[in-house]
Write a protein that holds these residues in place. Structure first.
Motif, PDB file in Angstrom:
ATOM      1  N   MET A  29       0.844  -1.198   0.000  1.00  0.00           N
ATOM      2  CA  MET A  29       0.000   0.000   0.000  1.00  0.00           C
ATOM      3  C   MET A  29       0.876   1.243   0.000  1.00  0.00           C
ATOM      4  O   MET A  29       1.891   1.290   0.686  1.00  0.00           O
ATOM      5  N   SER A  30       0.487   2.204  -0.799  1.00  0.00           N
ATOM      6  CA  SER A  30       1.220   3.466  -0.816  1.00  0.00           C
ATOM      7  C   SER A  30       0.236   4.618  -0.860  1.00  0.00           C
ATOM      8  O   SER A  30      -0.665   4.645  -1.697  1.00  0.00           O
ATOM      9  N   PHE A  31       0.398   5.563   0.071  1.00  0.00           N
ATOM     10  CA  PHE A  31      -0.487   6.711   0.130  1.00  0.00           C
ATOM     11  C   PHE A  31       0.272   8.014  -0.121  1.00  0.00           C
ATOM     12  O   PHE A  31      -0.101   9.064   0.364  1.00  0.00           O
ATOM     13  N   PHE A  32       1.378   7.940  -0.884  1.00  0.00           N
ATOM     14  CA  PHE A  32       2.137   9.141  -1.161  1.00  0.00           C
ATOM     15  C   PHE A  32       1.254  10.158  -1.872  1.00  0.00           C
ATOM     16  O   PHE A  32       0.489   9.825  -2.786  1.00  0.00           O
ATOM     17  N   HIS A  33       1.355  11.404  -1.431  1.00  0.00           N
ATOM     18  CA  HIS A  33       0.585  12.533  -1.971  1.00  0.00           C
ATOM     19  C   HIS A  33      -0.902  12.454  -1.615  1.00  0.00           C
ATOM     20  O   HIS A  33      -1.698  13.219  -2.136  1.00  0.00           O
ATOM     21  N   LYS A  34      -1.269  11.529  -0.738  1.00  0.00           N
ATOM     22  CA  LYS A  34      -2.661  11.470  -0.294  1.00  0.00           C
ATOM     23  C   LYS A  34      -2.802  12.147   1.062  1.00  0.00           C
ATOM     24  O   LYS A  34      -1.862  12.182   1.866  1.00  0.00           O
ATOM     25  N   LEU A  35      -3.998  12.681   1.309  1.00  0.00           N
ATOM     26  CA  LEU A  35      -4.287  13.353   2.566  1.00  0.00           C
ATOM     27  C   LEU A  35      -5.342  12.562   3.316  1.00  0.00           C
ATOM     28  O   LEU A  35      -6.385  12.211   2.757  1.00  0.00           O
ATOM     29  N   ALA A  36      -5.077  12.268   4.579  1.00  0.00           N
ATOM     30  CA  ALA A  36      -6.003  11.499   5.417  1.00  0.00           C
ATOM     31  C   ALA A  36      -6.467  12.347   6.591  1.00  0.00           C
ATOM     32  O   ALA A  36      -5.714  13.150   7.144  1.00  0.00           O
ATOM     33  N   PHE A  37      -7.718  12.147   6.977  1.00  0.00           N
ATOM     34  CA  PHE A  37      -8.333  12.854   8.103  1.00  0.00           C
ATOM     35  C   PHE A  37      -8.843  11.804   9.070  1.00  0.00           C
ATOM     36  O   PHE A  37      -9.664  10.957   8.704  1.00  0.00           O
ATOM     37  N   VAL A  38      -8.344  11.830  10.328  1.00  0.00           N
ATOM     38  CA  VAL A  38      -8.684  10.797  11.305  1.00  0.00           C
ATOM     39  C   VAL A  38      -9.279  11.447  12.544  1.00  0.00           C
ATOM     40  O   VAL A  38      -8.576  12.143  13.287  1.00  0.00           O
ATOM     41  N   THR A  39     -10.583  11.225  12.781  1.00  0.00           N
ATOM     42  CA  THR A  39     -11.179  11.709  14.027  1.00  0.00           C
ATOM     43  C   THR A  39     -10.870  10.703  15.139  1.00  0.00           C
ATOM     44  O   THR A  39     -10.655   9.515  14.877  1.00  0.00           O
ATOM     45  N   GLY A  40     -10.831  11.199  16.369  1.00  0.00           N
ATOM     46  CA  GLY A  40     -10.410  10.334  17.463  1.00  0.00           C
ATOM     47  C   GLY A  40      -8.952   9.949  17.330  1.00  0.00           C
ATOM     48  O   GLY A  40      -8.508   8.933  17.870  1.00  0.00           O
ATOM     49  N   GLY A  41      -8.206  10.777  16.590  1.00  0.00           N
ATOM     50  CA  GLY A  41      -6.813  10.451  16.289  1.00  0.00           C
ATOM     51  C   GLY A  41      -5.868  10.630  17.451  1.00  0.00           C
ATOM     52  O   GLY A  41      -4.679  10.320  17.337  1.00  0.00           O
TER      53      GLY A  41
END
Length: 248
Positions: free
Chosen positions: A1-13
């Motif tokens: 898996m590669s998430f380069f250049h992706k933006l993630a939003f995590v609630t309860g982070g």
């Protein structure tokens, strides 16, 4: 898996499954927005997650049950990154346990507001922004619970909220799938998180005997499944409920 250049939003982070997920997504190359109501926990998570040269992480305070707070978070994300995240993890959750006949209206409402309404508000707000920015695809992962499927003593409010999250997920998947926004949920079992620390030892022993693997799960074991659902490796999985229970 590669998430380069992706933006993630995590609630309860700031803790538990959310923190573990933030670490894993960052490890795989994503820039991560850590959203939590506890600012100290946000800072602790930001200090603990990997950061490569092309990653820019952000911490934002959020009260998921309040629309203005959710919208304010989105604005902060847009101000910094100029686009919304395409990986959204709804991990914020609370418990207010008591037996049904003693459960207060306030405790019932608070749990439903955070766990169910909060998930709804984040999905609605961020999905609208994804569509407004014409992003090609996105993945939303919600945290339900195995007790939302089977029920649990002393958790009428929590079980109801998590059952709602699962069905909210399936409905959102049907509505948003045609727009290339996948929506799935995880049903964790007994996971070693701060939330579990409040459970009496005798109850923990009872649950351990009901788990085929004879142990509680680790937050990272849920986070890895979340990362899979966020990736293109799960590109045809939509509206699914995945149990991560050790064989409960």
């Amino acid at each position: 898996m590669s998430f380069f250049h992706k933006l993630a939003f995590v609630t309860g982070g700031g803790s538990g499954i959310g923190r573990a997920t933030a670490k894993i997504l960052a490890r795989e190359g994503a820039s991560v927005v850590v959203a939590d109501k506890n600012t100290d926990n946000i800072l602790d998570t930001l200090k603990s997650i990997p950061k490569h040269a092309d990653q820019e992480h952000l911490g934002v305070e959020i009260e998921v049950s309040e629309l203005n707070s959710v919208k304010d978070c989105l604005k902060k994300v847009l101000d910094k990154y100029r686009q919304p995240p395409t990986i959204i993890v709804n991990s914020a959750g609370i418990t207010r346990d008591n037996f049904l006949l003693k459960l207060s209206e306030q405790d019932f409402d608070e749990v439903l507001d955070v766990n169910l309404k909060g998930t709804f508000l984040v999905i609605q707000t961020f999905a609208n922004s994804i569509l407004a920015h014409n992003l090609p695809c996105a993945s939303i992962i919600n945290i339900a619970s195995i007790v939302g499927k089977y029920g649990n003593l002393g958790q009428a409010n929590y079980c109801a909220s998590k059952a709602g999250v699962e069905l909210l997920t399936k409905t959102a998947a049907k509505e948003l799938g045609k727009m290339n926004i996948r929506v799935n949920c995880i049903l964790p079992g007994m996971i070693s998180t701060p939330m579990l620390e409040a459970v009496p030892d005798k109850v923990k022993e009872k649950f351990t005997k009901m788990i085929a693997m004879c142990r509680f799960g680790k937050p990272e074991e849920v986070g890895e499944v979340i990362a899979f659902l966020a990736s293109e490796k799960s590109s045809y999985i939509n509206g699914a409920s995945i149990e991560v229970t050790g064989g409960f």
